[in-house]
Design an enzyme around this catalytic site. Structure first.
Site, PDB file in Angstrom:
ATOM      1  N   GLU A 109       0.501  15.192  11.414  1.00  0.00           N
ATOM      2  CA  GLU A 109      -0.486  14.942  11.283  1.00  0.00           C
ATOM      3  C   GLU A 109      -0.660  13.391  10.246  1.00  0.00           C
ATOM      4  O   GLU A 109       0.593  13.009   9.742  1.00  0.00           O
ATOM      5  CB  GLU A 109      -1.593  15.557  10.202  1.00  0.00           C
ATOM      6  CG  GLU A 109      -0.678  16.064   9.069  1.00  0.00           C
ATOM      7  CD  GLU A 109      -1.032  17.153   8.206  1.00  0.00           C
ATOM      8  OE1 GLU A 109      -1.072  18.324   8.712  1.00  0.00           O
ATOM      9  OE2 GLU A 109      -1.713  17.038   7.052  1.00  0.00           O
ATOM     10  N   LYS A 111      -0.535  10.626   7.569  1.00  0.00           N
ATOM     11  CA  LYS A 111      -0.242  10.663   6.148  1.00  0.00           C
ATOM     12  C   LYS A 111      -1.365   9.845   5.615  1.00  0.00           C
ATOM     13  O   LYS A 111      -1.473   8.537   5.824  1.00  0.00           O
ATOM     14  CB  LYS A 111       0.983  10.175   5.667  1.00  0.00           C
ATOM     15  CG  LYS A 111       1.241  10.154   4.203  1.00  0.00           C
ATOM     16  CD  LYS A 111       2.899   9.843   4.111  1.00  0.00           C
ATOM     17  CE  LYS A 111       3.296   9.898   2.684  1.00  0.00           C
ATOM     18  NZ  LYS A 111       2.413   9.195   1.661  1.00  0.00           N
ATOM     19  N   ASP A 113      -3.369   7.642   3.069  1.00  0.00           N
ATOM     20  CA  ASP A 113      -2.957   6.580   1.922  1.00  0.00           C
ATOM     21  C   ASP A 113      -4.169   6.454   0.887  1.00  0.00           C
ATOM     22  O   ASP A 113      -5.017   5.558   0.849  1.00  0.00           O
ATOM     23  CB  ASP A 113      -2.615   5.066   2.432  1.00  0.00           C
ATOM     24  CG  ASP A 113      -1.775   4.448   1.461  1.00  0.00           C
ATOM     25  OD1 ASP A 113      -1.452   4.924   0.332  1.00  0.00           O
ATOM     26  OD2 ASP A 113      -1.552   3.201   1.759  1.00  0.00           O
ATOM     27  N   TYR A 219      -5.880  19.197   3.771  1.00  0.00           N
ATOM     28  CA  TYR A 219      -4.534  18.987   4.544  1.00  0.00           C
ATOM     29  C   TYR A 219      -3.736  20.222   3.808  1.00  0.00           C
ATOM     30  O   TYR A 219      -2.858  20.480   4.374  1.00  0.00           O
ATOM     31  CB  TYR A 219      -3.878  17.950   4.747  1.00  0.00           C
ATOM     32  CG  TYR A 219      -3.397  17.050   3.629  1.00  0.00           C
ATOM     33  CD1 TYR A 219      -2.760  17.465   2.422  1.00  0.00           C
ATOM     34  CD2 TYR A 219      -4.178  15.776   3.141  1.00  0.00           C
ATOM     35  CE1 TYR A 219      -2.485  16.849   1.539  1.00  0.00           C
ATOM     36  CE2 TYR A 219      -3.954  15.047   1.994  1.00  0.00           C
ATOM     37  CZ  TYR A 219      -2.975  15.692   1.203  1.00  0.00           C
ATOM     38  OH  TYR A 219      -2.499  15.008   0.128  1.00  0.00           O
ATOM     39  N   LYS A 307       7.680   7.865   7.711  1.00  0.00           N
ATOM     40  CA  LYS A 307       6.697   6.600   7.415  1.00  0.00           C
ATOM     41  C   LYS A 307       6.678   5.582   8.356  1.00  0.00           C
ATOM     42  O   LYS A 307       7.790   5.429   9.179  1.00  0.00           O
ATOM     43  CB  LYS A 307       7.421   5.948   6.001  1.00  0.00           C
ATOM     44  CG  LYS A 307       7.411   6.738   4.899  1.00  0.00           C
ATOM     45  CD  LYS A 307       6.116   7.157   4.173  1.00  0.00           C
ATOM     46  CE  LYS A 307       5.543   6.031   3.665  1.00  0.00           C
ATOM     47  NZ  LYS A 307       6.139   6.094   2.048  1.00  0.00           N
ATOM     48  N   CYS A 412     -17.001 -29.203  -4.219  1.00  0.00           N
ATOM     49  CA  CYS A 412     -17.007 -28.291  -3.354  1.00  0.00           C
ATOM     50  C   CYS A 412     -16.737 -29.018  -2.082  1.00  0.00           C
ATOM     51  O   CYS A 412     -16.984 -30.102  -1.652  1.00  0.00           O
ATOM     52  CB  CYS A 412     -18.645 -27.746  -3.286  1.00  0.00           C
ATOM     53  SG  CYS A 412     -19.149 -26.778  -1.794  1.00  0.00           S
ATOM     54  N   CYS A 415     -20.113 -29.711   0.254  1.00  0.00           N
ATOM     55  CA  CYS A 415     -21.098 -30.621  -0.028  1.00  0.00           C
ATOM     56  C   CYS A 415     -20.766 -31.530  -1.253  1.00  0.00           C
ATOM     57  O   CYS A 415     -21.603 -32.181  -1.526  1.00  0.00           O
ATOM     58  CB  CYS A 415     -22.275 -29.772  -0.552  1.00  0.00           C
ATOM     59  SG  CYS A 415     -21.992 -29.069  -2.206  1.00  0.00           S
ATOM     60  N   CYS A 430     -19.083 -23.398  -6.261  1.00  0.00           N
ATOM     61  CA  CYS A 430     -19.939 -24.639  -6.136  1.00  0.00           C
ATOM     62  C   CYS A 430     -21.312 -24.625  -6.587  1.00  0.00           C
ATOM     63  O   CYS A 430     -21.842 -23.578  -6.548  1.00  0.00           O
ATOM     64  CB  CYS A 430     -19.957 -24.743  -4.413  1.00  0.00           C
ATOM     65  SG  CYS A 430     -21.518 -25.963  -4.082  1.00  0.00           S
ATOM     66  N   CYS A 436     -26.273 -27.044  -0.665  1.00  0.00           N
ATOM     67  CA  CYS A 436     -24.835 -27.041  -0.071  1.00  0.00           C
ATOM     68  C   CYS A 436     -25.069 -26.298   1.188  1.00  0.00           C
ATOM     69  O   CYS A 436     -25.572 -25.232   1.272  1.00  0.00           O
ATOM     70  CB  CYS A 436     -23.811 -26.225  -0.973  1.00  0.00           C
ATOM     71  SG  CYS A 436     -22.495 -25.852   0.003  1.00  0.00           S
TER      72      CYS A 436
END
Ligand code: IVH
Length: 700
Positions: A109, A111, A113, A219, A307, A412, A415, A430, A436
């Site tokens: 099944e 694993k 995380d 599980y 893994k 920025c 702009c 910005c 902008c």
């Protein structure tokens, strides 16, 4: 004096906490908050009769009660190759004394995380939830677990004692949404879904957990008063029948080849699952055999985690580009020489912010051993949570001689407006606002989107399309789109264009707070917009005040700071937006296109408290200050955060100080909470003759 300050601080900090945790919309900087907490602690140390409702300054780790687990929560041994899996199977067969032809069923099944959780049910009721902690003693997160939709509170038909174990995790979609929300509001963002899940589950305030979409897969089990089945597969099916989500990708095989096929199938599904998995767990299916095999010190002999290989790759950083978000956040993006990471070609990776590029985290602590990232560097790319590619490391040995430290732009890139860092924020923003172009497109998507005006038929794709056609020079243009022309565009027709026209027409009618929200000013989210709308009442009053704010009028600054819930940082953000001529113009044009409803006096002019301006101070016992203010407004009054000549009534609870003194000085009527309760119609009047209602006409 210290009592008054204590009441004031408790109130302020609790508002700040609600704003930060519940509304994700901080009203003060972390530094101010910490200073406030420190002052509160000092006051309480000096005078033990002062105490706040909630423990102050408790670190989360100390904040949870410890729970001794009925059965230890173990971890799993790891395997990394088909050979190691074959060795695992061989060891199991040897330990069980199986002959070479004897069958051995093994369950495989995903694993997940996330972080594991033990849920204890007694007589079918969820009585306790605990994290794994050190495996024998976990943290009590019962209240938090109860807020997770996947976790049933009741299990009709369950064994008298049943401990269900499984993984709490956050889906990729929820993780992205959470980080976006956090980033836009200047909150903490999470590195990956696992961290986000852990951070969200381990919250002292369960209300925070409730708002963070967490999921759960069952599980395994701990203490259990009767067997759930004869095999792993049966037991998990029983958990599913009881109402727990279980993973659909479970399978059973009899040998290494069969397990390899299951492993590959799960690995293939990995990119589309929508949540993180980091391997495949193999468990001997027969529970009697599990029992026989038993445990090593911290891992079972009957299971192993196969893994997935680490998903990283080295490539060259070609350039660092800067993207511009809706609220002007400048997001540095690494342009990479395309490279395959875990089956997906990666050519961009997020670089977060200036500090991250320089090799520092948000607190100025070194990350990657303090190594900065430079254009031309060889960088190691990984996919965090398999979604967002990131840079794990830099290879200094391959750094080109000409590579120079990256200089974060002060302007920025879209702009040319100045880019600034707001206090307490890692990101540069910005300051061009709607002037902008890059910000504008993002803002228009937001304005038309569900959170603001919710204009049907005007999604991100349409905004981009109309913007490319040059129709959207500002937010006001959303309301003057050429519907007949749209009907002739590819993908459009008479009906869809007419419907869009109708949706746009309907969206013109907006309450003031939505309109303020639509401006998308940093830190001015739903709550702050509502506070401003409630305070100013009408567009013309708000607009006039914003003119004065832009001109640096100190009186209007003080007025805005007088609104409970708005502090200097929000004020500064508002003023900065209003001082930008382009932003100011865009705001005006948008407002002009709309039919803005004044904030409804919540009650008619003959409402009992109509025309009154009420200030609450000190602590209220019977209701929160928010409730009291809401009640006052429902009865026709306006509320204010500070006493002025205009105040008509002060409701003063214990701990009232300077406001009460000022009210006395100005001759403003002051009442206590009991009198307020009666005035608000929340408690019966005392017997006739003892006291007269405050606003009653004198009897003839
Ligand atoms: S079984 C006795 N099944 O992996 C071992 N664990 O590295 C009981 N995990 O702490 C665990 N998915 O948090 C099991 N399908 C799965 C799992 C799983 C994720 C986690 C769990 C455990 C860790 C061990």
């Amino acid at each position: 004096m210290s009592r008054e300050r204590h009441a004031e601080l408790t109130d302020l900090l609790s508002r700040a906490e609600t704003a930060y945790h519940r509304d994700d919309e901080p009203i003060m900087s972390d530094a101010d908050y910490d200073a406030g907490r420190a002052e509160l602690r000092a006051l309480e140390a000096a005078d033990p009769s002062l105490s706040s409702e909630r423990p102050v300054g408790a670190a989360p780790a100390e904040g949870f009660a410890k729970i001794r687990l009925a059965k230890p929560m173990l971890s799993l041994a790891n395997t990394f190759s088909e050979d190691e899996v074959a060795a695992f199977l061989q060891a199991v067969r040897r330990d069980l004394g199986l002959a070479s032809g004897d069958p051995l069923r093994v369950c495989a099944e995903p694993k997940i995380d996330g972080l594991s959780l033990n849920l204890r049910y007694e007589d079918g009721y969820l009585v306790q939830a605990s994290t794994r902690g050190d495996g024998s003693v976990g943290e009590d997160v019962t209240a938090n677990a109860r807020t997770i939709m996947d976790i049933p509170w009741r299990l009709p038909g369950a064994p008298a004692v049943l401990e269900v174990r499984g993984e709490v995790y956050m889906s990729h979609a929820d993780f992205r949404a959470l980080n976006m929300r956090q980033a836009e509001r200047g909150g903490k963002t999470f590195a990956n879904p696992r961290n986000a899940a852990a951070g969200s589950l381990r919250q002292l305030d369960p209300e925070v957990t409730r708002e963070r979409a967490l999921s759960f897969f069952a599980y395994a089990w701990g203490e259990c008063s009767e067997p759930l089945g004869a095999t792993q597969t049966e037991a998990v099916a029983r958990l599913a029948a009881l109402g727990f989500p279980t993973n659909p990708l479970m399978g059973v095989a009899e040998d290494a080849a069969g397990l390899t096929a299951l492993y590959r199938a799960i690995h293939e599904h990995r990119p589309d699952l929508g949540y993180d998995i980091d391997g495949v767990v193999l468990k001997i299916d027969d529970l009697a055999l599990q029992e026989e095999l038993g445990f090593r010190s911290t891992t079972p002999r009957w299971a192993t985690a196969w893994k997935f290989p680490a998903e990283t790759a080295w490539t060259t950083l070609l350039a660092i580009d800067i993207g511009v978000g809706r609220t002007g956040v400048l997001a540095p993006v690494a342009r990479l020489n395309p490279v395959t990471v875990g089956g997906v070609v990666v050519s961009n990776a997020t670089l977060h912010n200036a500090a991250y590029i320089a090799g520092l985290d948000g607190d100025g602590q070194p990350i990657r051993g303090g190594r900065d990232i430079r254009v031309g560097d060889r960088v190691q790319v990984y996919r965090a949570g398999d979604v967002i590619p990131k840079i794990a490391d830099v290879d200094l040995a391959h750094r080109p001689a000409h590579a120079v430290p990256f200089v974060f732009p002060g302007h920025c890139p879209a702009c040319g407006s100045e880019a600034v860092r707001l206090e307490g924020e890692a990101a540069h923003r910005c300051t061009g606002g709607m002037g902008c172009g890059a910000q504008l497109v993002e803002k228009l998507k937001y304005i038309a989107g569900r959170d603001v005006f919710d204009i049907r038929g005007l999604g991100d794709t349409q905004i981009e399309q109309f913007s490319d056609l040059g129709w959207l020079g500002g937010p006001g243009d959303l309301f003057t789109l050429p519907i007949p022309t749209i009907a002739t565009l590819e993908g459009w027709g008479e009906t869809s264009a007419r419907k869009l026209g109708e949706a746009i027409e309907a969206a013109k009618k907006q309450p003031l707070d939505r309109v303020i929200l639509a401006f998308g000013i940093p830190l001015v989210g739903e709550t702050v917009s509502r506070l401003l709308a409630r305070h100013f009442g009408s567009w013309s009053c708000f607009d006039a005040a914003m003119d004065r704010l832009a001109a640096g009028d100190a009186a209007v600054e003080a007025e805005i700071l007088g609104i409970e819930g708005i502090g200097p940082i929000i004020l500064a953000s508002l003023a900065r937006a209003m001082r930008q001529p382009a932003e100011r113009d865009a705001i005006r044009t948008l407002a002009a296109a709309l039919d803005i409803a004044d904030v409804q006096a919540p009650a008619a002019a003959d409402a009992p408290l109509s025309g009154k301006i009420i200030v609450f101070t000190g602590s209220l016992v019977r209701m929160t200050r928010d409730e009291a203010e809401a009640r006052a407004e429902a009865l026709g009054a306006r509320t204010a955060g500070s006493v002025s000549k205009k105040t008509t009534l002060l409701v003063a609870g214990p701990g009232a100080g300077s406001k009460a003194a000022k009210a006395a000085e100005l001759g403003i009527e002051t009442i206590d909470e009991e009198a307020w309760m009666r005035l608000a119609g929340l408690e019966a009047e005392p017997a006739a003759g003892t006291e007269r209602g405050l606003f009653d006409e004198p009897q003839p």
